[in-house]
Enzyme design. Structure first.
Site, mmCIF file in Angstrom:
data_model
loop_
_atom_site.group_PDB
_atom_site.id
_atom_site.type_symbol
_atom_site.label_atom_id
_atom_site.label_comp_id
_atom_site.label_asym_id
_atom_site.label_seq_id
_atom_site.Cartn_x
_atom_site.Cartn_y
_atom_site.Cartn_z
ATOM 1 N N GLY A 1 -7.918 -3.059 2.542
ATOM 2 C CA GLY A 1 -9.369 -3.706 2.995
ATOM 3 C C GLY A 1 -9.746 -3.421 4.461
ATOM 4 N N ARG B 1 -8.077 -6.557 -9.644
ATOM 5 C CA ARG B 1 -8.913 -7.758 -10.135
ATOM 6 C C ARG B 1 -10.294 -7.156 -10.626
ATOM 7 N NH1 ARG B 1 -9.589 -6.958 -4.593
ATOM 8 N NH2 ARG B 1 -11.612 -6.334 -4.083
ATOM 9 N N LEU C 1 -9.675 10.864 8.013
ATOM 10 C CA LEU C 1 -11.135 11.458 7.433
ATOM 11 C C LEU C 1 -12.166 10.830 8.334
ATOM 12 C CD1 LEU C 1 -10.357 11.286 3.641
ATOM 13 C CD2 LEU C 1 -9.783 13.210 5.080
ATOM 14 N N LYS D 1 0.872 -1.372 -0.159
ATOM 15 C CA LYS D 1 -0.097 0.038 -0.007
ATOM 16 C C LYS D 1 0.732 1.318 -0.148
ATOM 17 C CE LYS D 1 -3.145 -2.989 -0.392
ATOM 18 N NZ LYS D 1 -3.654 -3.175 -1.498
ATOM 19 N N HIS E 1 -16.065 -3.668 7.029
ATOM 20 C CA HIS E 1 -15.236 -3.751 5.629
ATOM 21 C C HIS E 1 -16.084 -4.617 4.673
ATOM 22 C CE1 HIS E 1 -12.521 -0.906 7.535
ATOM 23 N NE2 HIS E 1 -12.237 -1.807 8.575
#
Ligand code: MV4
Length: 448
Positions: A163, A290, A202, A116, A234
């Site tokens: 995720g 994906r 945020l 990430k 999630h």
């Protein structure tokens, strides 16, 4: 050219890929665990191979078994679906080494986006707006200075995560040391990599993602956005396209930024660029390399078959459409039908005694379920997706209400009753929700 595709997945997505292959005249191979011998994707494929016992690790995640199944059947390409091996760079490498086409991006691009920190640096370098945050890894040495520069509250995320796994908020300086230490040790335990980075936290964003497809040679298009803010732990629950929060100018502007970025990196295949959206601004968080569960709502409003496009670009045939050809028509909503208790979300495997899927104009049901099907307890609880399309959001919601009344799944618990509640909720009717809305609603928070 690709003449036979092995589908390295199960359930509704295996069926979805199979349907595209049939339309394109490409032969199909299903793989399955012993628990899935009676599954619909096995019945509808031209050939099938049992690749192991029920646990995913020994079957759907077993690279050697899948490569062997390709060799036995002469499959020249693999479609990985979503989940399982779909974002596994090693799998893409191994297939390539065996001369088998991986229907997806290059292993290099999967790796780049899987980490990430490098994903965010890459996105920023390509002109995509990112969440203000650390320049790379944060360590005990640089954390305080970094957090002061960003401004509290800050969020610490694992570079190997994604995720939502392994995130820690530090509201003030007093929380920072503990948040950092916890995040680092959890990341090391969960992913074998303690590296973390830091972002401005945020508070009430929406989750808006842009669908892209590239041909790997510098051509790329965007197919607009999906609003996936309605989620629990999630797990997305309800997705819609377009986002109720965007107008056409905002859509085309962020879409063009994403398409241009994909052109620059010569991205190949379908991808999704995920943003948080708050106060009119987009902030990149991650890119998924994906096909996603919710891709059908994009197909509904654009009329473009994303799996056709994936197969075309994987075989070097290029995209079938250019950006100017893409017209966004109406509004689509997807409801994820899970075999779960609609209040507690506890899985509810077992035998489906009655099954009746709704129909009519603007209705799509992607599901491998049927009356008599026994849902095995080993895999995720998604048993189908209901996708409804209308000329406007209001029409789409009216149609969804009608269609939910028609849907019958007996013998197990499903999340269908939750959608019957949501479709009548005033905030949902107004499109007035953020990423926390559903969890507040489920907790009985009356401010919603
Ligand atoms: C955030 C955030 C607030 N601020 N990053 C969770 C999933 C992962 N992809 C990123 N996530 C978040 N990142 C910053 N800087 C809030 C979340 C988040 C979230 C994001 C999308 C959808 C649902 C979510 C639920 C909780 C937290």
């Amino acid at each position: 050219m690709i003449s036979k595709i092995l589908i390295a997945n199960r359930g509704e997505i295996a069926l979805r890929v199979l349907r595209a292959c049939k339309e394109l005249g490409i032969a199909t191979v299903a793989v399955h665990s012993t628990a899935d011998a009676d599954a619909m994707h096995v019945r509808l494929a031209d050939e099938s191979v049992c690749i192991g016992p029920p646990p995913s690790r020994e079957s759907y995640l077993n690279i050697h078994q899948i490569v062997a199944a390709c060799e036995i059947t002469g499959a020249d390409a693999v479609h990985p679906g979503y989940g399982f091996l779909s974002e596994n760079a090693k799998f893409a490498d191994i297939l390539e080494a065996h001369g088998i086409t991986f229907i997806g991006p290059t292993a290099e691009h999967i790796r780049l986006m899987g980490d990430k920190i490098t994903a965010k640096q890459t996105a920023e370098g390509l002109g995509i707006p990112v969440v203000p945050g650390s320049d790379g890894e944060v360590t005990p040495e640089n954390a305080l200075e970094t957090a002061r520069q960003i401004g509290f509250p800050v969020l610490i995320k694992a570079t190997a995560g994604g995720g939502g796994r392994g995130m820690k908020v530090a509201k003030t300086e007093a929380d920072l040391e503990e948040a950092l230490n916890t995040a680092r040790s959890e990341a090391a335990a969960a992913f074998g990599n303690p590296a973390v980075y830091m972002e401005k936290y945020l508070g009430k964003p929406r989750h808006i993602e842009i669908q892209v497809v590239g041909d790997g040679e510098g051509n790329a298009i965007h197919l607009g956005e999906r609003d996936c803010s309605l989620q629990r732990r999630h797990q997305k629950v309800w997705e819609e396209a377009n986002s109720p929060a965007l107008n056409v100018d905002q859509r085309m502007e962020i879409g063009q930024v994403c398409a241009d970025a994909m052109k620059k990196m010569k991205y190949r295949g379908a991808g999704t660029i995920e943003f948080l959206y708050e106060n009119g601004e987009f902030y990149f968080i991650e890119m998924n390399t994906r096909l996603q569960v919710e891709h059908p709502i994009t197909e509904a409003i654009t009329g473009i078959d994303l799996v056709h496009e994936q197969i075309r670009v994987a075989s070097g045939g290029g995209l079938s459409v250019s950006q100017e050809d893409i017209v966004f028509q109406g509004h689509a909503i997807e409801c994820r039908i899970n075999a779960e208790d609609p209040r507690t979300f506890v899985p509810s495997p077992g035998t489906i005694t009655h099954f009746h899927a709704p129909g009519g104009l603007g209705v799509r049901v992607d599901s491998g379920a049927y009356a008599g099907y026994k849902i095995p307890p080993y895999y995720d609880s998604l048993i189908g997706k209901l996708i409804v399309h209308g000329r406007t959001r209001v029409e789409c919601m009216m149609r969804l209400r009608r269609v939910l009344d028609e849907f019958v799944v007996d013998g197990i618990k499903t999340t269908l009753p939750l959608f019957q509640d949501l479709v009548d909720n005033p905030d949902i009717a107004n499109g007035d929700y953020d990423i926390h809305w559903l969890e507040h609603y489920l907790a009985g928070d009356k401010t919603h």
